[in-house]
Motif scaffolding. Sequence first.
Motif: not given
Length: 595
Positions: A534-556
Amino acid sequence: MRDEQAPRVHRLDTTLANQIAAGEVVERPASILKELLENSLDAGATRITIHLEGGGMDLLGVEDDGVGILAEDLPLALERHATSKVATWEDLQAIQTMGFRGEALPAIASVSRLELLSRARSQNQAARLQVTGGMAAAPEPAARAPGTTVRVADLFFNVPARRKFLRSPAAELSRNQKVLRQIVLANFPVAFQLIQNGRSLAQFPPATDAESRAARVAAIMGEGFLANALYIEQEDQGLSLSGWLGLPTYNRARGDEQYFYVNGRPVRDPVVTHALRAAYNDVLFQDRHPLYALYLKLPPERVDVNVHPAKAEVRFRDGREIHDFLFHTLRRVIAEQGGAQPRVTVPVQPFSQSPTATKSSAYVSTQRSLNAAAQESAGAYWEHLVAPVMASVPPPDLPAAPAQELAPNYTLGQAIGQIHARFILAQNSEGMILIDQHAAHERILYEKMKNMSQQNEKQAFIIPEYVHVTAAQMAHFDKRQRDLQAAGLDISVAGPGTLAIHAAPKAIAAATYGQIVADILAEEPAWAEGDGDAVLADMACRAAIKTNHRLSLEEMNSLLRQLEVTPRFGQCNHGRPTVVYFSLADLDRLFLRGR
């Protein structure tokens, strides 16, 4: 002191003994229905009809076309511990029938007006036996096709205190329907019909092939379940598990759509419940429940069904073996098929502009006529509605669109673009896919971090990553230091108000861990003590790409390729879907194509 005489030991009256037994096996009409249906199934019935009046309180009848009962055995069938299903200790050790105790019929007869009508297939005439409150009349000849009919009327007429505990007819009917669903899901070749007050409420024809069995499951659990379930068949060391396993994203607030059978018997067992719940860990909200219809088969001598009067519980000879088989099998299936994409049922209705949008008279006319036009052919729809509107609109001056390449043969296809910097839009050869970029990245990071934690793969920091914390955050750290270490963080107190991170899983950059730890300690921990995952899940959630973060096609596309090879990628760590799939047929229906 007066010397009182000790009470004498005496044998209970037969009727009283049966009424005591009725308290164990006859709780309400639904428990009677369960016992009678099990008797019919043990008799080899292929067609069973249920008649109810007053939710079963006034009348409950079960008719079948089974082997029947010999006329001379009818009186014996209403005596306690009289049965045709077991005869020796060896039989009891390997029970293969639904019933075996020989208590149900006499217990039911002791608290109702019961009629038993049966004809054995080897006899030319049926016989009828009537019992009132446990007192039986003499058997008499009757007419009936081979099989058995049991009619239970005026339940608890002679024990009114028990009848007061029953609910309304509608509530008792609902309980009867639940019992019927349990039985119907475990006996596909048998036809069932439920009639209440002369009106047919449910009818299930025999299901003898895969398609008809799936149709029966859909009739009971809904088309939505079938569209969001995986069919499994697994065997190992004499154990066999088959059935329909609901996707984690298709869940309910209550666990009332969970059907589990052991050798065809619906059971409630803590070993099974724990194994199933654990299998859905990491992919389901804690307060949500999965849906499933699963069938476990094992040699009868490896399970004891003689542990509860109502036969609702079992005891496995080796509970750990059963638990591990269920857990590892379902865990593997969910991981391997975790990318099964939730299907969206597309409503056949036109897109509607917002009330503030300006609408031309031609558009309004088109909207009013659309429902009627949907019934016409595609050609007529274009000719009468679309073409006149298009003729009045000048064509836009647009450059020619480049030819679009076919989507590569990837599960999640090729990224086309980003919607509101929140969702990734992709296409493959079968349709369109929407991906929640945060949920997808969260699952990727979590699985990487968990694997690294299990393998003890860490990145050691030459210079520790220092985290400045408040007194409240330090207090949270003191309580959860072991949990953070279990998640792969080598972290210690470096001084007043300062923590030092010396090593961490390689999944994310070192500099990111400082902010993550600060965020985690800024609030009460969201995990149970000792739950490193559960700690790992919490850490992964906080480290993941956030909403309003724009990505290039290559990154997608890079994100999609990583997601495809990630276990359980169809859901984030909290059970939300990461991907939603629209087939070409769904899109055609959305735009009324082919109508």
